[in-house]
Scaffold this motif. Structure first.
Motif, PDB file in Angstrom:
ATOM      1  N   GLY A   1      -8.150  -4.014 -14.034  1.00 51.47           N
ATOM      2  CA  GLY A   1      -6.731  -4.348 -13.960  1.00 51.47           C
ATOM      3  C   GLY A   1      -5.904  -3.186 -13.422  1.00 51.47           C
ATOM      4  N   VAL A   2      -6.245  -1.975 -13.871  1.00 50.18           N
ATOM      5  CA  VAL A   2      -5.500  -0.792 -13.435  1.00 50.18           C
ATOM      6  C   VAL A   2      -5.754  -0.494 -11.961  1.00 50.18           C
ATOM      7  N   LYS A   3      -6.947  -0.799 -11.494  1.00 48.72           N
ATOM      8  CA  LYS A   3      -7.234  -0.614 -10.068  1.00 48.72           C
ATOM      9  C   LYS A   3      -6.325  -1.500  -9.207  1.00 48.72           C
ATOM     10  N   CYS A   4      -6.094  -2.705  -9.687  1.00 50.33           N
ATOM     11  CA  CYS A   4      -5.158  -3.595  -8.968  1.00 50.33           C
ATOM     12  C   CYS A   4      -3.742  -3.018  -8.988  1.00 50.33           C
ATOM     13  N   LEU A   5      -3.364  -2.495 -10.130  1.00 48.61           N
ATOM     14  CA  LEU A   5      -2.024  -1.914 -10.278  1.00 48.61           C
ATOM     15  C   LEU A   5      -1.837  -0.707  -9.359  1.00 48.61           C
ATOM     16  N   SER A   6      -2.913   0.021  -9.145  1.00 45.69           N
ATOM     17  CA  SER A   6      -2.864   1.210  -8.302  1.00 45.69           C
ATOM     18  C   SER A   6      -2.403   0.877  -6.877  1.00 45.69           C
ATOM     19  N   ALA A   7      -2.792  -0.303  -6.408  1.00 50.28           N
ATOM     20  CA  ALA A   7      -2.402  -0.735  -5.055  1.00 50.28           C
ATOM     21  C   ALA A   7      -0.900  -0.948  -4.939  1.00 50.28           C
ATOM     22  N   VAL A   8      -0.246  -1.245  -6.063  1.00 47.75           N
ATOM     23  CA  VAL A   8       1.223  -1.358  -6.068  1.00 47.75           C
ATOM     24  C   VAL A   8       1.844   0.034  -6.035  1.00 47.75           C
ATOM     25  N   LEU A   9       1.316   0.924  -6.861  1.00 39.21           N
ATOM     26  CA  LEU A   9       1.896   2.260  -7.001  1.00 39.21           C
ATOM     27  C   LEU A   9       1.849   3.076  -5.719  1.00 39.21           C
ATOM     28  N   GLU A  10       0.806   2.875  -4.924  1.00 38.30           N
ATOM     29  CA  GLU A  10       0.671   3.670  -3.699  1.00 38.30           C
ATOM     30  C   GLU A  10       1.557   3.153  -2.564  1.00 38.30           C
ATOM     31  N   ASN A  11       2.135   1.963  -2.765  1.00 36.98           N
ATOM     32  CA  ASN A  11       3.032   1.405  -1.758  1.00 36.98           C
ATOM     33  C   ASN A  11       4.298   2.260  -1.675  1.00 36.98           C
ATOM     34  N   PRO A  12       4.665   2.753  -0.487  1.00 39.19           N
ATOM     35  CA  PRO A  12       5.849   3.621  -0.383  1.00 39.19           C
ATOM     36  C   PRO A  12       7.154   2.933  -0.772  1.00 39.19           C
ATOM     37  N   HIS A  13       7.153   1.598  -0.803  1.00 38.01           N
ATOM     38  CA  HIS A  13       8.353   0.862  -1.224  1.00 38.01           C
ATOM     39  C   HIS A  13       8.447   0.729  -2.751  1.00 38.01           C
ATOM     40  N   CYS A  14       7.360   1.068  -3.456  1.00 33.90           N
ATOM     41  CA  CYS A  14       7.358   0.985  -4.924  1.00 33.90           C
ATOM     42  C   CYS A  14       8.166   2.144  -5.499  1.00 33.90           C
ATOM     43  N   LYS A  15       9.154   1.828  -6.345  1.00 33.35           N
ATOM     44  CA  LYS A  15      10.028   2.852  -6.926  1.00 33.35           C
ATOM     45  C   LYS A  15       9.995   2.814  -8.461  1.00 33.35           C
ATOM     46  N   LEU A  16       8.828   2.469  -8.981  1.00 37.11           N
ATOM     47  CA  LEU A  16       8.667   2.376 -10.424  1.00 37.11           C
ATOM     48  C   LEU A  16       8.947   3.721 -11.088  1.00 37.11           C
ATOM     49  N   LYS A  17       9.774   3.704 -12.131  1.00 40.40           N
ATOM     50  CA  LYS A  17      10.132   4.928 -12.856  1.00 40.40           C
ATOM     51  C   LYS A  17       9.416   5.042 -14.196  1.00 40.40           C
ATOM     52  N   THR A  18       9.152   3.914 -14.853  1.00 39.54           N
ATOM     53  CA  THR A  18       8.537   3.916 -16.180  1.00 39.54           C
ATOM     54  C   THR A  18       7.316   3.010 -16.192  1.00 39.54           C
ATOM     55  N   LEU A  19       6.171   3.570 -16.583  1.00 39.87           N
ATOM     56  CA  LEU A  19       4.931   2.796 -16.666  1.00 39.87           C
ATOM     57  C   LEU A  19       4.256   3.079 -18.005  1.00 39.87           C
ATOM     58  N   ARG A  20       4.124   2.027 -18.823  1.00 38.91           N
ATOM     59  CA  ARG A  20       3.494   2.180 -20.137  1.00 38.91           C
ATOM     60  C   ARG A  20       2.233   1.319 -20.189  1.00 38.91           C
ATOM     61  N   LEU A  21       1.104   2.006 -20.388  1.00 43.31           N
ATOM     62  CA  LEU A  21      -0.197   1.336 -20.462  1.00 43.31           C
ATOM     63  C   LEU A  21      -0.950   1.812 -21.699  1.00 43.31           C
TER      64      LEU A  21
ATOM     65  N   THR B   1      -4.209   7.367 -10.713  1.00 50.01           N
ATOM     66  CA  THR B   1      -3.659   8.610 -10.170  1.00 50.01           C
ATOM     67  C   THR B   1      -3.822   8.690  -8.650  1.00 50.01           C
ATOM     68  N   SER B   2      -4.834   8.013  -8.126  1.00 52.40           N
ATOM     69  CA  SER B   2      -4.977   7.931  -6.668  1.00 52.40           C
ATOM     70  C   SER B   2      -3.757   7.247  -6.062  1.00 52.40           C
ATOM     71  N   GLY B   3      -3.313   6.175  -6.705  1.00 48.91           N
ATOM     72  CA  GLY B   3      -2.104   5.477  -6.267  1.00 48.91           C
ATOM     73  C   GLY B   3      -0.870   6.355  -6.367  1.00 48.91           C
ATOM     74  N   LEU B   4      -0.764   7.095  -7.469  1.00 47.53           N
ATOM     75  CA  LEU B   4       0.402   7.951  -7.688  1.00 47.53           C
ATOM     76  C   LEU B   4       0.435   9.144  -6.734  1.00 47.53           C
ATOM     77  N   ARG B   5      -0.735   9.624  -6.330  1.00 51.65           N
ATOM     78  CA  ARG B   5      -0.764  10.756  -5.374  1.00 51.65           C
ATOM     79  C   ARG B   5      -0.145  10.355  -4.033  1.00 51.65           C
ATOM     80  N   SER B   6      -0.289   9.081  -3.683  1.00 51.99           N
ATOM     81  CA  SER B   6       0.278   8.591  -2.421  1.00 51.99           C
ATOM     82  C   SER B   6       1.795   8.432  -2.491  1.00 51.99           C
ATOM     83  N   ASN B   7       2.296   8.283  -3.725  1.00 53.22           N
ATOM     84  CA  ASN B   7       3.725   7.977  -3.887  1.00 53.22           C
ATOM     85  C   ASN B   7       4.213   8.572  -5.215  1.00 53.22           C
ATOM     86  N   PRO B   8       4.323   9.912  -5.286  1.00 56.71           N
ATOM     87  CA  PRO B   8       4.527  10.564  -6.589  1.00 56.71           C
ATOM     88  C   PRO B   8       5.975  10.782  -7.002  1.00 56.71           C
ATOM     89  N   SER B   9       6.926  10.520  -6.144  1.00 54.30           N
ATOM     90  CA  SER B   9       8.276  11.032  -6.379  1.00 54.30           C
ATOM     91  C   SER B   9       9.152  10.196  -7.295  1.00 54.30           C
TER      92      SER B   9
END
Length: 646
Positions: free
Chosen positions: A168-188, A202-210
């Motif tokens: 499930g988290v691997k699927c979520l990672s594909a959202v996080l790495e999207n440069p249009h994703c601006k998620l601020k709070t993630l609770r898992l 974290t692979s997803g977050l490295r692509s879009n960490p800000s």
């Protein structure tokens, strides 16, 4: 009123208000007549159920409905109700900004329906909370597929306590790495994620960490390898994470070293760090200290509960805090063996006038009255900031409490919470403590002296504080304190003089007997008494004492939310009297514990009859340890309580 065209109410909050599906139907019927003004609706903690949500759906699909916030947390909604809700939102998706469906059994099928709303480009949802909704990796896949189609609006996502697993988290990672994703709070939290899932995340977050500001991965087995992957995100200068919770993630000092190495590269953003229940040891804390002493570090909350830290690790930690003392507001070092030497070093931080610590938790840290003396000496030098102090499960003894008393009587001391549970304190120490509180009674809101032998004499002295009209104590816990009916009489006499502030009273495991409970009943029947929690477990109470107690509650039934009479010989006659309280429509009791009370089938029948008359408030009923027939148990099960133990 809501039906009136002149009504312009924008917020309706009915959380825990005993609203059923029938009441929800009436409410939504009114809203259908006048849907355009309401912006916030909170029905959490009510038994709205699927039928109520179906009615609500008819409001949501109205094009004039501009609702922005909808909270239906713990409303007994299933996937069927979720399907109806999302059907309404699909017709009118553009206004809603916050949706909370936590603690409902939506399952994967419900989340799949919800996903059809999220992928709609007109949907601008910013906050989605689905904590403990019985979702698996399959449901998470559907959800994240939708978010990939429309990733730019969501700011907060809470999927805690669902079995998402690594897939499930691997699927979520594909959202996080999207440069249009601006998620601020993630609770898992507690999502059955391992180091493999953490690596994908974290692979997803490295692509879009800000963008991310809060990340909670607590109670997942990330181990050292997972934390090392996460560290690659934290050291990125574009990462601006403020809150990181990795409580109970199974990593060691090795993982902590990697984490703190990353934070040394990028120390200025983090404000809250929780590494509790990991084996960091002294070596891990030493690494962490190098971050804390950095003048660019502005950490405000640090929790290291049960991290296998000794006085040596505490020395390194406090050395760092002496270099940079002004930012930290909360420090939790509980269940570490700091001993007196560690606490003495910590005191050097506390006495610094630049230290503004508000919360200090040191329960179970293996120090004595000597350490307490050093701690309180420091607090006397700098008393005005601390609001919460927990020294429970340390051998503070009377001498330590006497030192503490000198802090409490200082007019600059504004302590609100004081916990001294199991500190080897006697009535002599209690006398010193209450002397300090008499001089400065207006700030303290919570006091826990449980598992100390303060006896009747100590309670009598404490009563002099409680009867002071300036005393605003809300929580008082005196479990297992050697108090008898005589001490209870003094306590309740004081509460009769000043009954309006106390909300929680725990006198469990004291020999109060019926006479003590009768005195207490005089407080409960006072209309100014607003007690919400009363615990009298194993207090030597019989049906006679229960009779006095329930008589008082019949006079003033609306405030009490929790009642624990476990391990008292109440028998069926006491339970019958208690049933008369429960069937009162003004009774709002949510939790009732009668464990091992000699309740018979006859008493149980009276109880279930009362609950059928007024079924909507009670959430938890504990009748375990009583010899009940299967037929009576079946009657109880028919009530469909949230938590039933028989």
């Amino acid at each position: 009123m809501v039906t009136s065209n002149s009504c312009k109410i924008t917020q309706v909050r009915l959380c825990d208000c005993d609203v059923s599906d029938e009441g929800c139907a009436a409410l939504t019927s009114a809203l259908r007549s006048n849907p355009s003004h309401l912006r916030e609706l909170d029905l959490s903690g009510n038994k709205v159920r699927d039928s109520g949500v179906k009615c609500l759906s008819a409001v949501l699909e109205n094009p004039h409905c501009k609702l922005k916030t909808l909270r239906l947390c713990d409303c007994g909604v299933s996937d069927e109700g979720c399907a109806a809700l999302t059907s309404g939102l699909r017709s009118n998706p553009s206004h809603l900004r916050e949706l909370d469906l936590s603690w409902n059994k939506l399952r994967d099928s419900g989340v799949k329906c919800l996903s059809a709303v999220l992928e709609n480009l007109h949907c601008k949802l910013e906050t989605l909370r689905l904590c403990d909704c019985d979702i698996s990796d399959e449901g998470c896949a559907a959800l994240t597929s939708a978010l990939r189609s429309n990733p730019s609006h969501l700011r907060e996502l809470d999927l805690s306590e669902n079995k998402l697993r690594d897939s499930g988290v691997k699927c979520l990672s594909a959202v996080l790495e999207n440069p249009h994703c601006k998620l601020k709070t993630l609770r898992l939290c507690d999502c059955d994620i391992s180091d493999e899932g953490c690596a994908a995340l974290t692979s997803g977050l490295r692509s879009n960490p800000s963008h991310l500001r809060e990340l909670d991965l607590s109670e997942n087995k990330l181990r050292d390898s997972g934390v090392k992957c996460l560290s690659a995100v934290l050291e990125n200068p574009h990462c601006k994470l403020k809150t990181l919770r990795l409580c109970g993630c199974g990593f060691s000092d090795e993982g902590c070293a990697a984490l703190t190495s990353a934070l040394r590269s990028n120390p200025s953003h983090l404000r809250e760090l929780d590494l509790s229940w990991n084996k960091l040891r002294d070596s891990g804390v030493k690494c962490l200290s190098a971050v804390l002493e950095n003048p660019h570090c502005k950490l405000e909350t640090l929790r290291l509960c049960d991290c296998d830290v000794s006085d040596e690790g505490c020395a390194a930690l406090t050395s760092a805090l002496r270099s940079n003392p002004s930012h930290l507001r909360e420090l939790d070092l509980s269940w570490n063996k700091l001993r007196d030497s560690g606490v003495k070093r910590l005191s050097a931080v506390l006495e610094n006038p630049l230290c503004k610590l508000e919360t200090l938790r040191l329960y179970g840290c293996g120090f004595s009255d000597e350490g307490c003396a050093a701690l309180t000496s420091a607090l006397r030098s700098n008393p005005s900031h601390l609001r919460e102090l927990d020294l429970s499960w340390n051998k503070v003894r009377d001498s330590g409490v006497k030192c503490l008393s000198a802090v409490l009587e200082n007019p600059h001391c504004k302590l609100e919470t004081l916990r001294l549970c199991d500190c080897d304190i006697s009535d002599e120490g209690c006398a010193a403590l209450t002397s300090g509180l008499r001089s400065n009674p207006s700030h303290l809101r919570e006091l826990d002296l449980s598992w100390n032998k303060i006896r009747d004499s100590g309670v009598k002295r404490l009563s002099a504080v409680l009867e002071n009209p300036h005393c605003k104590l809300e929580t008082l816990r005196l479990r297992y304190c050697g108090v008898s009916d005589k001490g209870c009489a003094a306590l309740t006499s004081a509460l009769r003089s000043n009954p309006s502030h106390l909300r929680e009273l725990d006198l469990s495991w004291n020999e109060l007997r019926d006479s003590g409970v009768k005195c207490l009943s005089a407080v409960l029947e006072n209309p100014h008494c607003k007690l919400e929690t009363l615990r009298l477990c194993d207090c030597g109470v019989s049906d006679e004492g229960c009779d006095a107690l329930t008589s008082a509650l019949r006079s003033n039934p609306s405030h009490l939310r929790e009642l624990d009479l476990s391990k008292n010989k109440i028998i069926h006659s006491g339970v019958k009297r208690l049933s008369a309280v429960l069937e009162n429509p003004h009774c709002n009791l949510e939790t009732l514990r009668l464990h091992n009370c000699d309740v018979s089938d006859e008493g149980c029948a009276a109880l279930t009859s009362a609950l059928r008359s007024n079924p909507s408030h009670l959430r938890e009923l504990d009748l375990s340890g009583n010899k009940l027939r299967d037929s009576e148990k079946e009657q109880l099960f028919s009530l469909k309580l949230q938590d039933l133990r028989v």
